[in-house]
Design a protein around this motif. Structure first.
Motif, mmCIF file in Angstrom:
data_model
loop_
_atom_site.group_PDB
_atom_site.id
_atom_site.type_symbol
_atom_site.label_atom_id
_atom_site.label_comp_id
_atom_site.label_asym_id
_atom_site.label_seq_id
_atom_site.Cartn_x
_atom_site.Cartn_y
_atom_site.Cartn_z
ATOM 1 N N PRO A 263 -29.498 -10.683 -13.867
ATOM 2 C CA PRO A 263 -30.312 -11.716 -14.537
ATOM 3 C C PRO A 263 -29.784 -12.191 -15.882
ATOM 4 O O PRO A 263 -30.077 -13.317 -16.289
ATOM 5 C CB PRO A 263 -31.681 -11.032 -14.696
ATOM 6 C CG PRO A 263 -31.404 -9.567 -14.568
ATOM 7 C CD PRO A 263 -30.252 -9.450 -13.635
ATOM 8 N N ASP A 264 -29.017 -11.365 -16.576
ATOM 9 C CA ASP A 264 -28.528 -11.713 -17.916
ATOM 10 C C ASP A 264 -27.017 -11.889 -17.860
ATOM 11 O O ASP A 264 -26.267 -10.921 -17.748
ATOM 12 C CB ASP A 264 -28.906 -10.607 -18.903
ATOM 13 C CG ASP A 264 -28.570 -10.950 -20.349
ATOM 14 O OD1 ASP A 264 -27.617 -11.721 -20.585
ATOM 15 O OD2 ASP A 264 -29.245 -10.421 -21.260
ATOM 16 N N TYR A 265 -26.558 -13.142 -17.971
ATOM 17 C CA TYR A 265 -25.129 -13.434 -17.821
ATOM 18 C C TYR A 265 -24.272 -12.659 -18.810
ATOM 19 O O TYR A 265 -23.256 -12.057 -18.440
ATOM 20 C CB TYR A 265 -24.896 -14.933 -17.993
ATOM 21 C CG TYR A 265 -23.440 -15.351 -17.979
ATOM 22 C CD1 TYR A 265 -22.776 -15.561 -16.777
ATOM 23 C CD2 TYR A 265 -22.739 -15.555 -19.165
ATOM 24 C CE1 TYR A 265 -21.442 -15.948 -16.754
ATOM 25 C CE2 TYR A 265 -21.401 -15.939 -19.152
ATOM 26 C CZ TYR A 265 -20.766 -16.132 -17.947
ATOM 27 O OH TYR A 265 -19.442 -16.504 -17.932
ATOM 28 N N ALA A 267 -24.991 -9.937 -20.648
ATOM 29 C CA ALA A 267 -25.128 -8.485 -20.597
ATOM 30 C C ALA A 267 -24.546 -7.875 -19.338
ATOM 31 O O ALA A 267 -24.377 -6.655 -19.273
ATOM 32 C CB ALA A 267 -26.597 -8.100 -20.725
ATOM 33 N N ASN A 273 -24.524 -1.741 -18.390
ATOM 34 C CA ASN A 273 -24.765 -2.401 -17.111
ATOM 35 C C ASN A 273 -23.566 -2.318 -16.174
ATOM 36 O O ASN A 273 -23.452 -3.106 -15.224
ATOM 37 C CB ASN A 273 -25.154 -3.863 -17.354
ATOM 38 C CG ASN A 273 -26.429 -3.988 -18.149
ATOM 39 O OD1 ASN A 273 -27.396 -3.278 -17.896
ATOM 40 N ND2 ASN A 273 -26.439 -4.862 -19.145
ATOM 41 N N ARG A 349 -24.508 -19.802 -21.444
ATOM 42 C CA ARG A 349 -23.255 -19.084 -21.183
ATOM 43 C C ARG A 349 -22.252 -19.285 -22.310
ATOM 44 O O ARG A 349 -21.377 -18.438 -22.535
ATOM 45 C CB ARG A 349 -22.670 -19.515 -19.831
ATOM 46 C CG ARG A 349 -23.458 -18.991 -18.651
ATOM 47 C CD ARG A 349 -23.006 -19.583 -17.336
ATOM 48 N NE ARG A 349 -23.332 -21.003 -17.244
ATOM 49 C CZ ARG A 349 -23.223 -21.714 -16.123
ATOM 50 N NH1 ARG A 349 -22.800 -21.126 -15.007
ATOM 51 N NH2 ARG A 349 -23.539 -22.993 -16.104
ATOM 52 N N ALA A 352 -23.161 -16.732 -24.911
ATOM 53 C CA ALA A 352 -22.847 -15.388 -24.432
ATOM 54 C C ALA A 352 -21.348 -15.120 -24.390
ATOM 55 O O ALA A 352 -20.938 -13.961 -24.256
ATOM 56 C CB ALA A 352 -23.432 -15.190 -23.029
ATOM 57 N N ARG A 443 -29.609 -19.171 -12.812
ATOM 58 C CA ARG A 443 -29.466 -17.921 -13.561
ATOM 59 C C ARG A 443 -29.182 -18.208 -15.031
ATOM 60 O O ARG A 443 -29.657 -17.516 -15.923
ATOM 61 C CB ARG A 443 -28.354 -17.069 -12.947
ATOM 62 C CG ARG A 443 -28.279 -15.628 -13.510
ATOM 63 C CD ARG A 443 -27.160 -15.427 -14.507
ATOM 64 N NE ARG A 443 -25.849 -15.641 -13.972
ATOM 65 C CZ ARG A 443 -25.110 -14.701 -13.382
ATOM 66 N NH1 ARG A 443 -25.544 -13.476 -13.258
ATOM 67 N NH2 ARG A 443 -23.899 -15.010 -12.930
ATOM 68 N N GLN A 445 -30.211 -20.702 -16.647
ATOM 69 C CA GLN A 445 -31.308 -21.514 -17.181
ATOM 70 C C GLN A 445 -30.824 -22.909 -17.576
ATOM 71 O O GLN A 445 -31.226 -23.466 -18.605
ATOM 72 C CB GLN A 445 -31.975 -20.802 -18.365
ATOM 73 C CG GLN A 445 -32.568 -19.455 -17.994
ATOM 74 C CD GLN A 445 -33.228 -18.752 -19.157
ATOM 75 O OE1 GLN A 445 -32.991 -19.078 -20.317
ATOM 76 N NE2 GLN A 445 -34.072 -17.784 -18.862
#
Length: 544
Positions: A263-265, A267, A273, A349, A352, A443, A445
C-alpha cells in the motif's frame, strides 16, 4: 540471505572454489583445509551453503554503489540513463555517457569474469555460472531426498539463468557454457546466436518454474519461487519484443494469486518491509549469519549525515519532469504548478523517490542551495540540486555496527503489471493495458486514466516514474529504440538561489551526452577477447 538457512557463511568462500584449479589466486580466500570437495557433496548442510553462496554473489543495483569496477568509481545503472547523474565527474559513468570508452576500457569486465584486484566485490557472472554447473555435475552424489534435489536444482537453474540474463542485458549474445570445463575441453567457446542465448535462459527458467514452490515458510523466505522464474522469463521475452509470449508469462505470475501491491510506495523498500507481498524476487541483506552488506545509505545520503564525500549519484531534472501533478497533468500544462513552489502538488511517488529543496528527511528540512550544510561547496555537492530518497533507510544509523541493510528488490508485481500493459498496447488492446496501469496509479493516489485515453506516451511516463532508478531503464530505452532522445540527451539540474528572502529555481544544464546505436550494448572487454587464441577470437559487438 535466507537468514535461517546459513550458518557460518564465511566458510563458504572456500567451498565454492574447490575444483577451480585454474584460479589459484582465489584459493587463499577461505579455510580450504576444513573441507575436501568429496566431503562437500556428501554433506547436505554444505550443499545448501554452496547454493547460498551463489545467491549471495548475485549482482544487483545495490552492488554497484560505493564499489570500484575495472575503471573508476562505482555508479548506479540509473547514471547511464536520463534518470540520474554520477556525482563524480570523470568517472566510469561519464566515460559511458560521453562515448569516451571502448573495448580496451574493460568497462563491466568484472561483471563478466572475476572481481578485479581491489575492485568490484561480487563474483562475475561466469564465476557464478561455473558454480551452478559444478552443483549440477554433482547432483547424483548428494545425500538429499528426491524432492530436496529437485528444489535445489530448480534454484540453481534459476541462478544460472539470472547470471546469463545479466550478461545478455549488458553485452547481448554470450558464450553458452552448460557444464564444468576442464583443461582438456575446448575453452574457446564462441558467442551463441540471439535465439540460442534466449532459448538457453528460458529453458533454465522453465525448468525452475516447473519444480519450485509458489511460496515458502518463514524460515526459507528469500529463496527463489515459481513466480520469480516466471517473472524473469516475462522480462526477457518483453525485452525480446515477443509480446504475446511475454503477456502469457505475466499472466502466469498474476494467476499464482500470491502477490499484491504494497500500500505504501516509498515504504515498500524500507528494511522493516523486506519480503513484502509485492516482492517477487530480491537479494537479501542484513543477515548476521550471511554477513552480506551494501553501502547504499553511506554513499547516497548527504555528507551532513555520512561525514564524508557523498552523495555518489543524484537524480536529474529530466526525471523530475516526468512526475505528473496531482491533477494528472504534466507540470508545464497544469494550473497547479507554481514556479515558486515547483515541488508542491506532485505525484506522491516523486516525494517518495527524490530529496529536493525543502524535503524533510531524517528529521531535517533539507536545504539544497549550494553552500548549505546539506549541499556544501566542498566534497561532492549535488550536480543536479537533488539527491536520492528511494531505497534509502530513514532509520539508518551512521555510526557503530549497524547491519540493518534493506534488501534490493530485483522484481516486483508492479513491473509485471507494466510488462503486461506494454504487451497489451503492442497487441492492440489499450483498454486491457489501462486496467493494469490504473492499478498502479490508484496505489499512488493519482487520477486514473479514463476510458479511451490509454496512450503509448502515458504508458512510458507511468513506467518511468513507477520503476525509477530500479535498473531496467536502459533495457527499456533499448527496447523502445529511444536512445537518441533519452540517452544521447542534455541532462538538466536545478539552480537554487535566495533572492529577497524567497527561493528562485532555475533550470541548468549539467551535461550534454552522446549516443550512437552501438551503445545499446557494451563492447566485449578486451581482457576477455585476449584470452582467445588467434583464429578463435571472440566476436566483438557490432561497431566496437
Amino acid at each position: 540471505m535466507i537468514k535461517n538457512i546459513i550458518t557460518g557463511f564465511i566458510l563458504l568462500a572456500a567451498v565454492v572454489l574447490l575444483g577451480s584449479s585454474c584460479k589459484k589466486d582465489f584459493l587463499n580466500k577461505g579455510p580450504l583445509d576444513q573441507y575436501s570437495e568429496e566431503n562437500v557433496w556428501k554433506d547436505s548442510a554444505l550443499v545448501n551453503r554452496f547454493v547460498m553462496d551463489i545467491y549471495s554473489n548475485l549482482i544487483t543495483t545495490y552492488d554497484y554503489v560505493g564499489s570500484y569496477n575495472s575503471i573508476n568509481q562505482g555508479f548506479l545503472p540509473a547514471d547511464i540513463t536520463d534518470e540520474a547523474q554520477s556525482n563524480f565527474p570523470g568517472g566510469t559513468a561519464d566515460l559511458i555517457n560521453h562515448g569516451q570508452y571502448n573495448a580496451a576500457a574493460n568497462i563491466f569486465d568484472a561483471f563478466w569474469s572475476l572481481p578485479s584486484s581491489g575492485g568490484f566485490h561480487q563474483n562475475g557472472a561466469y564465476e557464478n555460472i561455473r558454480k551452478c554447473n559444478l552443483f549440477l555435475s554433482h547432483l547424483e552424489d548428494m545425500p538429499l531426498s528426491t524432492k530436496g534435489k529437485e528444489q535445489l536444482t530448480g534454484e540453481v537453474r534459476f541462478l544460472r539463468a539470472y547470471n546469463y540474463q545479466l550478461l545478455y542485458s549488458i553485452f547481448g549474445r554470450f558464450p553458452i557454457i552448460s557444464k564444468v570445463l576442464s583443461m582438456t575441453d575446448d575453452l574457446n567457446i564462441p558467442r551463441g546466436t540471439d535465439e540460442a542465448c534466449r532459448a538457453f535462459i528460458i529453458d533454465d527458467l522453465d525448468a525452475a518454474a516447473a519444480v519450485l514452490p509458489v511460496a515458502y515458510g518463514a524460515s526459507d523466505v528469500g529463496r527463489i519461487t515459481k513466480g520469480a522464474a516466471l517473472g524473469m522469463k516475462c522480462r526477457l521475452l518483453l525485452n525480446a519484443k515477443q509480446y504475446a509470449a511475454a503477456a502469457t508469462a505475466a499472466e502466469a505470475v498474476m494467476n499464482l494469486n500470491v502477490y499484491q501491491l504494497f500500500p505504501d510506495y516509498g515504504a515498500l523498500f524500507y528494511p522493516q518491509n523486506d519480503d513484502n507481498a509485492e516482492v517477487i524476487f530480491n537479494k537479501e541483506y542484513g543477515s548476521d549469519q550471511s554477513g552480506q552488506t551494501h553501502t547504499l545509505d553511506l554513499y547516497e545520503n548527504a555528507a551532513f549525515f555520512t561525514g564524508f564525500f557523498s552523495p555518489e549519484d543524484v537524480p536529474t531534472q529530466n526525471i523530475v519532469d516526468q512526475y505528473l501533478m496531482t491533477d494528472g497533468l504534466p507540470w508545464d500544462k497544469s494550473p497547479l504548478y507554481n514556479a515558486v513552489q515547483p515541488y508542491a502538488n506532485r505525484d506522491p511517488r516523486f516525494h517518495a523517490s527524490i530529496i529536493y529543496d525543502g524535503t524533510t528527511w531524517k528529521g531535517q528540512v533539507i536545504d539544497m542551495q549550494l553552500g548549505s550544510v546539506f549541499n556544501p561547496t566542498f566534497g561532492s555537492p549535488s550536480l543536479t540540486g537533488y539527491m536520492f530518497r528511494k531505497f534509502l533507510n530513514p532509520g539508518y544509523v551512521f555510526y557503530g555496527n549497524n547491519t540493518n541493510y534493506q534488501n534490493c528488490v530485483v522484481l516486483r508485481l508492479a513491473e509485471i503489471y507494466l510488462n503486461y500493459a506494454e504487451c497489451q498496447l503492442k497487441l492492440g488492446n489499450p483498454e486491457e493495458a489501462r486496467k493494469y496501469v490504473n492499478l498502479l496509479r490508484r496505489r499512488a493516489q493519482m487520477p486514473e486514466i479514463a476510458a479511451g485515453q490509454m496512450t503509448w506516451d502515458a504508458y512510458v511516463r507511468e513506467r518511468t516514474v513507477e520503476l525509477a532508478f530500479e535498473g531496467e531503464r536502459r533495457a527499456d530505452i533499448r527496447r523502445w529504440d529511444m536512445g537518441a532522445t533519452l540517452l544521447g540527451t542534455t541532462i538538466y539540474g536545478v539552480g537554487i538561489e535566495t533572492v529577497d528572502g524567497a527561493r528562485q529555481y532555475t533550470r541548468t544544464v549539467v551535461e550534454k551526452r552522446t549516443f550512437e546505436p552501438k551503445m545499446y550494448y557494451f563492447p566485449i572487454p578486451l581482457a576477455q577477447l585476449q584470452k582467445y587464441p588467434a583464429g578463435k577470437v571472440l566476436e566483438q559487438n557490432q561497431g566496437w
